[in-house]
Design a protein around this motif. Structure first.
Motif, PDB file in Angstrom:
ATOM      1  N   ALA A  29       4.603   0.176   0.291  1.00  0.00           N
ATOM      2  CA  ALA A  29       5.478   0.128  -0.874  1.00  0.00           C
ATOM      3  C   ALA A  29       6.774   0.884  -0.605  1.00  0.00           C
ATOM      4  O   ALA A  29       7.855   0.482  -1.045  1.00  0.00           O
ATOM      5  N   VAL A  30       6.660   1.994   0.130  1.00  0.00           N
ATOM      6  CA  VAL A  30       7.830   2.766   0.551  1.00  0.00           C
ATOM      7  C   VAL A  30       7.798   2.831   2.073  1.00  0.00           C
ATOM      8  O   VAL A  30       7.109   3.680   2.651  1.00  0.00           O
ATOM      9  N   PRO A  31       8.494   1.929   2.759  1.00  0.00           N
ATOM     10  CA  PRO A  31       8.423   1.895   4.225  1.00  0.00           C
ATOM     11  C   PRO A  31       9.034   3.142   4.845  1.00  0.00           C
ATOM     12  O   PRO A  31      10.175   3.505   4.542  1.00  0.00           O
ATOM     13  N   ASP A  32       8.270   3.805   5.708  1.00  0.00           N
ATOM     14  CA  ASP A  32       8.724   5.058   6.288  1.00  0.00           C
ATOM     15  C   ASP A  32       7.987   5.295   7.606  1.00  0.00           C
ATOM     16  O   ASP A  32       6.769   5.493   7.604  1.00  0.00           O
ATOM     17  N   PRO A  33       8.685   5.290   8.741  1.00  0.00           N
ATOM     18  CA  PRO A  33       8.020   5.534  10.018  1.00  0.00           C
ATOM     19  C   PRO A  33       7.268   6.860  10.056  1.00  0.00           C
ATOM     20  O   PRO A  33       6.252   6.980  10.744  1.00  0.00           O
ATOM     21  N   ALA A  65       0.822  -1.206   0.000  1.00  0.00           N
ATOM     22  CA  ALA A  65       0.000   0.000   0.000  1.00  0.00           C
ATOM     23  C   ALA A  65       0.858   1.259   0.000  1.00  0.00           C
ATOM     24  O   ALA A  65       2.064   1.213   0.264  1.00  0.00           O
ATOM     25  N   ALA A  66       0.210   2.376  -0.245  1.00  0.00           N
ATOM     26  CA  ALA A  66       0.899   3.661  -0.249  1.00  0.00           C
ATOM     27  C   ALA A  66       0.741   4.396   1.073  1.00  0.00           C
ATOM     28  O   ALA A  66       1.581   5.217   1.434  1.00  0.00           O
ATOM     29  N   ARG A  67      -0.359   4.107   1.808  1.00  0.00           N
ATOM     30  CA  ARG A  67      -0.671   4.884   3.006  1.00  0.00           C
ATOM     31  C   ARG A  67      -0.895   3.965   4.210  1.00  0.00           C
ATOM     32  O   ARG A  67      -1.378   2.838   4.067  1.00  0.00           O
ATOM     33  N   ALA A  68      -0.549   4.492   5.374  1.00  0.00           N
ATOM     34  CA  ALA A  68      -0.708   3.708   6.605  1.00  0.00           C
ATOM     35  C   ALA A  68      -2.167   3.353   6.856  1.00  0.00           C
ATOM     36  O   ALA A  68      -2.474   2.273   7.363  1.00  0.00           O
ATOM     37  N   ALA A 112      -0.179   9.518  10.195  1.00  0.00           N
ATOM     38  CA  ALA A 112      -1.527   9.006  10.391  1.00  0.00           C
ATOM     39  C   ALA A 112      -1.922   9.014  11.866  1.00  0.00           C
ATOM     40  O   ALA A 112      -3.075   9.313  12.211  1.00  0.00           O
ATOM     41  N   LEU A 113      -0.979   8.672  12.744  1.00  0.00           N
ATOM     42  CA  LEU A 113      -1.285   8.592  14.169  1.00  0.00           C
ATOM     43  C   LEU A 113      -1.423   9.962  14.830  1.00  0.00           C
ATOM     44  O   LEU A 113      -2.331  10.167  15.645  1.00  0.00           O
ATOM     45  N   TYR A 114      -0.537  10.902  14.482  1.00  0.00           N
ATOM     46  CA  TYR A 114      -0.427  12.120  15.278  1.00  0.00           C
ATOM     47  C   TYR A 114      -0.744  13.413  14.529  1.00  0.00           C
ATOM     48  O   TYR A 114      -1.194  14.374  15.153  1.00  0.00           O
ATOM     49  N   ASP A 115      -0.509  13.459  13.226  1.00  0.00           N
ATOM     50  CA  ASP A 115      -0.803  14.681  12.474  1.00  0.00           C
ATOM     51  C   ASP A 115      -2.248  14.677  11.970  1.00  0.00           C
ATOM     52  O   ASP A 115      -3.043  15.554  12.319  1.00  0.00           O
ATOM     53  N   ASP A 116      -2.589  13.667  11.175  1.00  0.00           N
ATOM     54  CA  ASP A 116      -3.948  13.586  10.637  1.00  0.00           C
ATOM     55  C   ASP A 116      -4.917  12.901  11.600  1.00  0.00           C
ATOM     56  O   ASP A 116      -6.129  13.028  11.450  1.00  0.00           O
ATOM     57  N   THR A 135      -7.261  -5.762  23.998  1.00  0.00           N
ATOM     58  CA  THR A 135      -5.947  -5.473  23.434  1.00  0.00           C
ATOM     59  C   THR A 135      -5.980  -4.106  22.772  1.00  0.00           C
ATOM     60  O   THR A 135      -7.004  -3.691  22.237  1.00  0.00           O
ATOM     61  N   LEU A 136      -4.849  -3.410  22.795  1.00  0.00           N
ATOM     62  CA  LEU A 136      -4.764  -2.095  22.160  1.00  0.00           C
ATOM     63  C   LEU A 136      -4.515  -2.269  20.663  1.00  0.00           C
ATOM     64  O   LEU A 136      -3.571  -2.954  20.259  1.00  0.00           O
ATOM     65  N   PHE A 137      -5.371  -1.659  19.854  1.00  0.00           N
ATOM     66  CA  PHE A 137      -5.240  -1.670  18.396  1.00  0.00           C
ATOM     67  C   PHE A 137      -5.226  -0.237  17.877  1.00  0.00           C
ATOM     68  O   PHE A 137      -5.803   0.662  18.494  1.00  0.00           O
ATOM     69  N   ALA A 138      -4.603  -0.036  16.723  1.00  0.00           N
ATOM     70  CA  ALA A 138      -4.722   1.215  15.977  1.00  0.00           C
ATOM     71  C   ALA A 138      -5.592   0.923  14.767  1.00  0.00           C
ATOM     72  O   ALA A 138      -5.226   0.118  13.911  1.00  0.00           O
ATOM     73  N   VAL A 139      -6.767   1.556  14.715  1.00  0.00           N
ATOM     74  CA  VAL A 139      -7.726   1.302  13.639  1.00  0.00           C
ATOM     75  C   VAL A 139      -7.986   2.592  12.871  1.00  0.00           C
ATOM     76  O   VAL A 139      -7.773   3.694  13.379  1.00  0.00           O
ATOM     77  N   GLY A 140      -8.451   2.446  11.647  1.00  0.00           N
ATOM     78  CA  GLY A 140      -8.752   3.600  10.825  1.00  0.00           C
ATOM     79  C   GLY A 140      -9.892   4.422  11.402  1.00  0.00           C
ATOM     80  O   GLY A 140     -10.796   3.900  12.062  1.00  0.00           O
ATOM     81  N   GLY A 141      -9.864   5.727  11.137  1.00  0.00           N
ATOM     82  CA  GLY A 141     -10.871   6.624  11.690  1.00  0.00           C
ATOM     83  C   GLY A 141     -12.294   6.271  11.307  1.00  0.00           C
ATOM     84  O   GLY A 141     -13.217   6.404  12.119  1.00  0.00           O
ATOM     85  N   ALA A 142     -12.499   5.773  10.088  1.00  0.00           N
ATOM     86  CA  ALA A 142     -13.845   5.417   9.658  1.00  0.00           C
ATOM     87  C   ALA A 142     -14.369   4.194  10.396  1.00  0.00           C
ATOM     88  O   ALA A 142     -15.568   4.064  10.650  1.00  0.00           O
ATOM     89  N   LEU A 143     -13.459   3.278  10.763  1.00  0.00           N
ATOM     90  CA  LEU A 143     -13.864   2.050  11.449  1.00  0.00           C
ATOM     91  C   LEU A 143     -13.933   2.247  12.964  1.00  0.00           C
ATOM     92  O   LEU A 143     -14.573   1.450  13.661  1.00  0.00           O
TER      93      LEU A 143
END
Length: 395
Positions: free
Chosen positions: A59-63, A29-32, A69-73, A85-93
């Motif tokens: 596709a381009v791994p980058d922390p 993928a292109a986006r987290a 995604a986590l802190y800016d957007d 358990t702690l999960f990181a899920v998309g905003g829509a979900l």
């Protein structure tokens, strides 16, 4: 099971895994956000796992893409949800997960915390607890971001402590703040902000959140159906037991949720009864040879209760700790074939526990190890849950 039911073989399940979990290079993928959506949610108990799991599928791994995604957007949301358990899920979900799963977890966390504080800390009752929480939220709103220590400096109640298991060898003194902040986070009222250190750090500041009660979430039964549908699209065909385990729901709620998705019964290889979405009964082409190095607690590795179709039971003692947490794994064409670790000098080392794939597999694993080493750079990774093979390799 009747042979009139559709049959899904193991190769078909592994082909789906490689494609849908974005592990084959052509499927990355292109986006987290796309990664989190593909696997429903990224395990977030270990801070490093979110970045490692996402970058394995980018596709381009980058922390920094994950940090965005986590802190800016704020398009990835951490929730204490499935299996507590702690999960990181998309905003829509996130509203679906909150209503279907996280809300019940938060309610249980609050009940337990209230009993713990009011029963163990002198002078505490529910009124004082509510006042302490209100003060904490007000201070955080005024500051914008604060560590637990920052909050305790301005809210004296948070400095109180409780002695746990007095007189026992494992007696401990625990700050009231740790439990209060955990519950406020579980309810969505506060959330973790950017870590104080690098992306592997578990030291962070709290920032204001949005309480579940303020989210436009579907009713719980509808939300459970929505989450079941999303999970089946990513992890199906699978067993009812897999979904029940993954969500932490009761068997009754699991069956009702599946019924609402119009899931159909299928036969899995070996004769086990499974379920699949009605539009997921046809064969799926394998995405071509692929290898992957996934982190401890990766959502794919922890995605099913019944794992024999992708994990040799003989390898479990090497790859899991005693609590059932999986460590870093090496994958080949939809199957776990080994483990990996990072040494103190930064070298990525790995070992195959199976000769499946031969030289082709070893060459692709080597390529993935080099890819991982390149983007990790000078960062050093120690999994939160150490496993026998990871300890051996990293020594």
């Amino acid at each position: 099971m009747s042979h009139s039911r559709p049959r899904i073989d193991t190769e078909g399940r592994r082909a789906r895994l490689g494609r849908r979990h974005l592990l084959a290079p052509a499927c990355r993928a292109a986006r987290a956000e796309d990664v989190a959506d593909a696997v429903v949610g990224l395990h977030a108990t270990d801070a490093a796992t979110v970045h490692l799991a996402a970058c394995a599928r980018l596709a381009v791994p980058d922390p920094e893409e994950v940090e965005r995604a986590l802190y800016d957007d704020r398009s990835l949301v951490r929730l204490l949800c499935m299996r507590r358990t702690l999960f990181a899920v998309g905003g829509a979900l996130a509203p679906v997960v909150a209503s279907s799963t996280a809300g019940a977890v938060a309610a249980k966390e609050r009940r337990e915390m209230t009993r713990w504080v009011t029963g163990g800390a002198p002078g505490w009752d529910e009124r004082r607890l509510a006042e302490a929480e209100a003060k904490t939220l007000a201070v955080l709103a005024a500051r914008g971001a604060a560590t637990a220590a920052d909050l305790a400096a301005e809210v004296p109640e948070l400095r109180d402590t409780i002695v746990v298991s007095p007189g026992k060898p494992y007696e401990a003194t625990v700050a009231v703040s740790s439990r209060i902040l955990r519950v406020l986070a579980a309810e969505g009222k506060i959330r973790r902000g950017r870590p104080r250190g690098g992306w592997t750090s578990s030291s962070f500041r709290w920032v204001p959140g949005t309480a579940f009660a303020d989210l436009p979430a579907p009713p719980p039964a509808e939300a459970r159906a929505g989450l079941a549908r999303h999970w089946l699209a990513s992890y199906g065909p699978s067993t009812v037991e897999d979904l029940k385990w993954w969500t932490g729901w009761t068997l009754t709620d699991t069956r009702r949720a599946l019924a609402a998705t119009d899931a159909v019964e299928v036969e899995l290889e070996g004769g086990a009864a499974g379920v699949a979405l009605p539009d997921d009964l046809e064969g799926v082409a394998a995405p071509g040879p692929w290898a992957a190095l996934l982190p401890g607690l990766d959502p794919t590795a922890m995605g099913w209760k019944v794992r024999d179709w992708y994990l040799d039971p003989d390898h479990v003692p090497h790859l899991f700790d005693r609590s059932g947490n999986i460590g870093p794994t090496v994958w080949w064409n939809g199957r776990i074939v080994g483990g990996w670790a990072q040494r103190a000098d930064g070298e990525i080392v790995w070992r195959l526990l199976s000769d499946e794939g031969g030289r082709e597999a070893a060459a692709l694993v080597e390529t993935e190890a080099a890819r991982l080493a390149e983007w990790v750079g000078a960062v050093r990774i120690t999994p939160r849950f150490r496993t026998p093979l990871e300890r051996e390799l990293s020594a």
